[in-house]
Design an enzyme around this catalytic site. Sequence first.
Site, PDB file in Angstrom:
ATOM      1  N   THR A   1       3.775 -16.573  12.868  1.00 53.69           N
ATOM      2  CA  THR A   1       3.361 -15.984  14.000  1.00 53.69           C
ATOM      3  C   THR A   1       2.529 -16.827  14.792  1.00 53.69           C
ATOM      4  O   THR A   1       2.750 -16.747  16.052  1.00 53.69           O
ATOM      5  CB  THR A   1       2.792 -14.387  13.844  1.00 53.69           C
ATOM      6  OG1 THR A   1       3.895 -13.770  12.965  1.00 53.69           O
ATOM      7  CG2 THR A   1       2.563 -13.782  14.976  1.00 53.69           C
TER       8      THR A   1
ATOM      9  N   HIS B   1       1.006  -0.918  -0.051  1.00 53.61           N
ATOM     10  CA  HIS B   1       0.088   0.028   0.066  1.00 53.61           C
ATOM     11  C   HIS B   1       0.935   1.341   0.016  1.00 53.61           C
ATOM     12  O   HIS B   1       0.164   2.315   0.087  1.00 53.61           O
ATOM     13  CB  HIS B   1      -0.769   0.045   1.214  1.00 53.61           C
ATOM     14  CG  HIS B   1      -0.135   0.011   2.599  1.00 53.61           C
ATOM     15  ND1 HIS B   1       0.309  -1.307   3.135  1.00 53.61           N
ATOM     16  CD2 HIS B   1       0.373   0.892   3.311  1.00 53.61           C
ATOM     17  CE1 HIS B   1       0.800  -1.048   4.251  1.00 53.61           C
ATOM     18  NE2 HIS B   1       1.021   0.222   4.498  1.00 53.61           N
TER      19      HIS B   1
ATOM     20  N   ASP C   1      -6.532 -14.009  14.375  1.00 57.83           N
ATOM     21  CA  ASP C   1      -5.463 -12.947  13.505  1.00 57.83           C
ATOM     22  C   ASP C   1      -6.366 -12.698  12.350  1.00 57.83           C
ATOM     23  O   ASP C   1      -7.398 -13.211  11.918  1.00 57.83           O
ATOM     24  CB  ASP C   1      -4.118 -13.618  13.160  1.00 57.83           C
ATOM     25  CG  ASP C   1      -3.173 -12.614  13.047  1.00 57.83           C
ATOM     26  OD1 ASP C   1      -3.305 -11.317  13.238  1.00 57.83           O
ATOM     27  OD2 ASP C   1      -1.980 -12.931  12.750  1.00 57.83           O
TER      28      ASP C   1
ATOM     29  N   ASP D   1      -0.251 -10.434  18.421  1.00 55.40           N
ATOM     30  CA  ASP D   1       0.605  -9.369  18.350  1.00 55.40           C
ATOM     31  C   ASP D   1      -0.279  -8.168  18.994  1.00 55.40           C
ATOM     32  O   ASP D   1      -1.620  -8.364  18.730  1.00 55.40           O
ATOM     33  CB  ASP D   1       1.370  -8.979  17.364  1.00 55.40           C
ATOM     34  CG  ASP D   1       0.218  -8.911  15.880  1.00 55.40           C
ATOM     35  OD1 ASP D   1      -0.833  -8.186  16.083  1.00 55.40           O
ATOM     36  OD2 ASP D   1       0.740  -9.380  14.834  1.00 55.40           O
TER      37      ASP D   1
ATOM     38  N   LYS E   1       5.784  -8.596  21.828  1.00 52.10           N
ATOM     39  CA  LYS E   1       6.885  -9.001  21.050  1.00 52.10           C
ATOM     40  C   LYS E   1       7.976  -7.892  21.133  1.00 52.10           C
ATOM     41  O   LYS E   1       7.514  -6.704  21.430  1.00 52.10           O
ATOM     42  CB  LYS E   1       6.462  -8.681  19.511  1.00 52.10           C
ATOM     43  CG  LYS E   1       5.483  -9.854  18.909  1.00 52.10           C
ATOM     44  CD  LYS E   1       5.443  -9.588  17.446  1.00 52.10           C
ATOM     45  CE  LYS E   1       4.690 -10.868  16.763  1.00 52.10           C
ATOM     46  NZ  LYS E   1       4.422 -10.357  15.245  1.00 52.10           N
TER      47      LYS E   1
ATOM     48  N   SER F   1      -0.793 -16.630   6.654  1.00 48.37           N
ATOM     49  CA  SER F   1       0.032 -16.903   5.317  1.00 48.37           C
ATOM     50  C   SER F   1       0.898 -17.892   5.627  1.00 48.37           C
ATOM     51  O   SER F   1       0.479 -18.929   5.296  1.00 48.37           O
ATOM     52  CB  SER F   1       0.656 -15.395   5.000  1.00 48.37           C
ATOM     53  OG  SER F   1       1.151 -15.496   3.757  1.00 48.37           O
ATOM     54  N   THR F   2       2.121 -17.431   6.004  1.00 48.06           N
ATOM     55  CA  THR F   2       3.004 -18.457   6.293  1.00 48.06           C
ATOM     56  C   THR F   2       2.786 -19.261   7.622  1.00 48.06           C
ATOM     57  O   THR F   2       3.372 -20.231   7.813  1.00 48.06           O
ATOM     58  CB  THR F   2       4.367 -17.966   6.241  1.00 48.06           C
ATOM     59  OG1 THR F   2       4.789 -16.934   7.131  1.00 48.06           O
ATOM     60  CG2 THR F   2       4.717 -17.417   4.977  1.00 48.06           C
ATOM     61  N   GLY F   3       1.971 -18.550   8.595  1.00 44.85           N
ATOM     62  CA  GLY F   3       1.776 -19.259   9.934  1.00 44.85           C
ATOM     63  C   GLY F   3       2.754 -18.919  10.766  1.00 44.85           C
ATOM     64  O   GLY F   3       2.635 -19.670  11.882  1.00 44.85           O
TER      65      GLY F   3
END
EC number: 2.7.6.1
Length: 286
Positions: free
Chosen positions: A218, A93, A210, A161, A184, A214-216
Amino acid sequence: MKIIALRSSLKLAARIAEELKTEPVMPDERRFPDGELYLRYDEDLTGHNIFIIGNTHSDAEVMEMILTLSAIQDYRTKSVNIIAPYYGYARQHQRYKNGEPISSQILTEIYSSYSNSIATVDIHDEKTLSYSKVKFSDLHANDAIVRYYKNVDVDYVVSPDDGGLARVADISAKLGKKHFFIEKKRIDDRTVEMKVPNVDVNGKKLLIVDDIISTGGTIAKSSGLLREKGASKIYVSAVHGLFVNGSENKILQNADEIHVTDTVESKFSDISVYQEVCNYIRDIDA
């Protein structure tokens, strides 16, 4: 009204159409020998409010949306309204380095040049909304998640987070539960330390929520930390489940269950945002 169902959102579009007592419109669609996409809408769309339901995540989805917007220009529609449950490229963005595109800006400018309104569900960054030439609505999946978990026994709702704290606070309040977030601390440019705050989770049932899986990474780390602290049950939920490179396997090493919404269709899409989308459509088509 007419509901156009693009390939990425066939099940959600069908459920929305059923709720609104109509049939989804689908294009005659095929590939040219060189792989390029061909589509055509032969149903008369004249005089109707058109609602195009489809994601803009992959390049193929972006092309299908743009070609659909072009194709229906042949009809004198009452309005053209884009509903992209998962609005792709919203992570890009802004320009971080010279020579980079502002991807969400150029795509939003294209979409809004051929439509009367745009809507999505829990966009990654609200800056993208400002790039539109027409009204751009950001719907929210909080109530859909609450509907799913209202009869599930949980003690705490957890954000992985502090960025998701507002979402978790709203969901936990509606469920009548307590909430907290995983803290964090950045150690250096490559290392982030995560820790559970001073909350006793031993023997507790937890719901981690969340916006995107995505990649998981976190979510997996959060689940692992909470399991180490003695959590007896860990549910994982998210608005958008992308599950890149089989990330669900990483998460399920410590989490017990995954349930996400149907903005992106997957085997974990047990939560539906169809009510939120239907309410939005009714407001426009009134």
